[in-house]
Motif scaffolding. Structure first.
Motif, short mmCIF file in Angstrom:
data_model
loop_
_atom_site.label_atom_id
_atom_site.label_comp_id
_atom_site.label_asym_id
_atom_site.label_seq_id
_atom_site.Cartn_x
_atom_site.Cartn_y
_atom_site.Cartn_z
N ALA A 249 24.00 -40.60 95.05
CA ALA A 249 25.01 -41.39 95.76
C ALA A 249 26.40 -40.81 95.57
CB ALA A 249 24.99 -42.83 95.26
N VAL A 250 27.22 -40.99 96.57
CA VAL A 250 28.65 -40.67 96.46
C VAL A 250 29.25 -41.58 95.39
CG1 VAL A 250 30.86 -40.74 97.67
CG2 VAL A 250 28.81 -39.88 98.84
N PRO A 251 30.00 -41.04 94.43
CA PRO A 251 30.60 -41.91 93.40
C PRO A 251 31.37 -43.07 94.01
CG PRO A 251 30.86 -39.61 92.79
CD PRO A 251 30.28 -39.61 94.19
N GLY A 252 31.12 -44.26 93.48
CA GLY A 252 31.78 -45.46 93.97
C GLY A 252 31.04 -46.19 95.06
N ARG A 253 29.91 -45.61 95.55
CA ARG A 253 29.22 -46.24 96.68
C ARG A 253 27.78 -46.63 96.35
NH1 ARG A 253 30.77 -44.45 102.55
NH2 ARG A 253 30.47 -46.72 102.67
N LEU A 254 27.43 -46.59 95.07
CA LEU A 254 26.05 -46.90 94.70
C LEU A 254 25.68 -48.34 95.06
CD1 LEU A 254 23.43 -45.98 93.35
CD2 LEU A 254 24.39 -46.73 91.15
N GLU A 255 26.55 -49.30 94.79
CA GLU A 255 26.23 -50.69 95.09
C GLU A 255 26.02 -50.91 96.59
OE1 GLU A 255 28.89 -53.51 93.41
OE2 GLU A 255 28.58 -52.82 91.34
N GLU A 256 26.81 -50.24 97.42
CA GLU A 256 26.63 -50.33 98.86
C GLU A 256 25.27 -49.77 99.27
OE1 GLU A 256 30.33 -49.36 101.33
OE2 GLU A 256 30.70 -48.34 99.41
N GLY B 72 4.34 -29.56 79.22
CA GLY B 72 5.69 -29.18 78.81
C GLY B 72 6.44 -30.39 78.29
N SER B 73 7.61 -30.16 77.71
CA SER B 73 8.43 -31.26 77.23
C SER B 73 8.85 -32.14 78.41
CB SER B 73 9.66 -30.74 76.49
OG SER B 73 10.44 -29.92 77.34
N ALA B 74 9.09 -33.40 78.13
CA ALA B 74 9.36 -34.37 79.19
C ALA B 74 10.82 -34.34 79.61
CB ALA B 74 8.98 -35.78 78.74
N ALA B 75 11.03 -34.33 80.93
CA ALA B 75 12.34 -34.64 81.49
C ALA B 75 12.34 -36.13 81.78
CB ALA B 75 12.58 -33.85 82.77
N CYS B 76 13.28 -36.87 81.21
CA CYS B 76 13.27 -38.34 81.28
C CYS B 76 14.41 -38.86 82.14
CB CYS B 76 13.36 -38.94 79.88
SG CYS B 76 12.02 -38.43 78.78
N ILE B 77 14.08 -39.82 82.99
CA ILE B 77 15.06 -40.52 83.80
C ILE B 77 14.89 -42.01 83.53
CG2 ILE B 77 15.89 -41.00 86.12
CD1 ILE B 77 14.67 -38.33 87.01
N LEU B 78 15.95 -42.66 83.05
CA LEU B 78 15.89 -44.09 82.76
C LEU B 78 16.40 -44.88 83.96
CD1 LEU B 78 17.07 -44.24 79.04
CD2 LEU B 78 14.78 -43.89 79.97
N LEU B 79 15.69 -45.94 84.28
CA LEU B 79 15.92 -46.68 85.51
C LEU B 79 16.08 -48.16 85.22
CD1 LEU B 79 12.85 -45.13 87.36
CD2 LEU B 79 15.20 -44.37 87.66
N GLU B 80 16.95 -48.81 85.98
CA GLU B 80 17.10 -50.25 85.92
C GLU B 80 16.79 -50.83 87.30
OE1 GLU B 80 21.02 -51.06 84.51
OE2 GLU B 80 20.60 -50.36 82.48
N VAL C 53 19.67 -45.35 88.51
CA VAL C 53 19.50 -44.52 87.32
C VAL C 53 20.59 -44.87 86.30
CG1 VAL C 53 19.57 -42.16 86.44
CG2 VAL C 53 18.37 -42.67 88.57
N SER C 54 20.17 -45.19 85.08
CA SER C 54 21.13 -45.48 84.02
C SER C 54 21.35 -44.29 83.10
CB SER C 54 20.66 -46.69 83.20
OG SER C 54 19.38 -46.47 82.65
N ALA C 55 20.40 -43.36 83.05
CA ALA C 55 20.56 -42.15 82.24
C ALA C 55 19.61 -41.09 82.77
CB ALA C 55 20.28 -42.42 80.76
N GLY C 56 20.09 -39.88 82.86
CA GLY C 56 19.27 -38.80 83.36
C GLY C 56 20.13 -37.63 83.77
N PRO C 57 19.53 -36.65 84.45
CA PRO C 57 20.29 -35.44 84.80
C PRO C 57 21.35 -35.66 85.85
CG PRO C 57 18.09 -35.37 85.75
CD PRO C 57 18.12 -36.55 84.84
N SER C 58 21.29 -36.79 86.59
CA SER C 58 22.25 -37.01 87.67
C SER C 58 22.50 -38.50 87.84
CB SER C 58 21.74 -36.41 88.99
OG SER C 58 22.65 -36.64 90.04
N VAL C 59 23.75 -38.90 87.78
CA VAL C 59 24.18 -40.26 88.10
C VAL C 59 25.50 -40.15 88.87
CG1 VAL C 59 23.04 -41.44 86.19
CG2 VAL C 59 25.31 -40.50 85.84
N PRO C 60 25.77 -41.07 89.79
CA PRO C 60 24.97 -42.22 90.19
C PRO C 60 23.80 -41.81 91.09
CG PRO C 60 26.94 -42.11 91.54
CD PRO C 60 27.06 -41.01 90.53
N MET C 61 22.69 -42.48 90.93
CA MET C 61 21.51 -42.17 91.73
C MET C 61 20.70 -43.43 91.98
SD MET C 61 18.92 -38.92 91.40
CE MET C 61 18.23 -39.32 89.80
#
Length: 232
Positions: free
Chosen positions: A10-17, A209-217, A44-52
């Motif tokens: 998402a474009v920063p500032g527009r995730l809620e929209e 392989g080792s895990a790439a983790c993305i935390l989600l709400e 996404v609350s934590a991961g390689p890319s936020v806001p997502m």
């Protein structure tokens, strides 16, 4: 049949929209054009890319159904007018990361009765994405079914799904979807996993392989159910 994991940067500032658009504005258009029900959607609350923003679909009719649905949505003039109006002077999304998944043979939830699956009692969800050593998918599936998934469940996670990656950076690979009650439960659960040496040292474990983790709400518009394979 396959699953589609749609990850919107998402474009920063527009995730809620964006959450509001997918969760509240688009559903009548999805229904109009024959989309399957959304299985879940998160931020996404934590991961390689936020806001997502992340959402999950299952396509029982395969790619033919997917192509037909998106073509109908793209040609819908009413939706296009709403899209342009809500976008304003710029798009809400910078780019898409679309991943196609199939259910892993290692994913064998217990047989359910005829009642509808119940919402998961979790406020935190996690995508764990593992690459699999080339030529080792069968060994990896055996390890996942016999060791890894039971260990995750014993550590307090609800195992919602296990998929083989058909596209994406970890290919061959697997994507696991977990539910946790909260961050503290996840932290203590992962500590418990560290006490299980076979999960790291066995020859079968080395196929992952080792895990790439993305935390989600979860958003207000869609929480996953216990068995994503039976949701209709």
């Amino acid at each position: 049949m396959f699953y589609e994991l749609r990850m919107y940067h998402a474009v920063p500032g527009r995730l809620e929209e964006l959450v509001e658009r997918i969760g509240q504005v688009l559903p009548p258009f999805f229904e109009r054009h024959g989309f399957p029900p959304r299985l879940a959607q998160w931020t996404v609350s934590a991961g390689p890319s936020v806001p997502m923003f992340v959402w999950l679909l299952r396509w029982p009719g395969g790619f033919e159904q997917r192509s037909r649905c998106f073509a109908g949505l793209g040609a819908d003039q009413e939706w296009q007018a709403i899209r342009q109006r809500t976008n304003g002077t710029s798009e809400m999304v910078q780019r898409y990361d679309l991943r196609f998944l199939t259910a892993s043979t290692a994913w064998n939830p217990s047989e359910a009765d005829d009642t509808a699956p119940q919402p998961v009692e979790a406020d935190l969800f996690e995508l764990r994405i593992h690459a699999v050593r080339v030529g080792s998918q069968g060994t990896a599936n055996e390890f996942l079914a016999q060791s890894y998934l039971p260990a995750m469940a014993a550590s307090g996670a609800t195992v919602l799904g296990l998929f083989e990656n058909q596209t994406g950076p970890a290919n061959p690979g697997v994507t696991m979807l977990l539910g946790w009650r909260n961050y503290n439960d996840r932290r203590s659960g992962l500590r418990q996993l560290e006490t299980m040496p076979d999960l790291r040292t066995s020859s079968a474990a080395q196929t992952l392989g080792s895990a790439a983790c993305i935390l989600l709400e979860p958003t207000p518009y869609g929480r996953p159910n216990h068995d994503l394979r039976t949701v209709t």
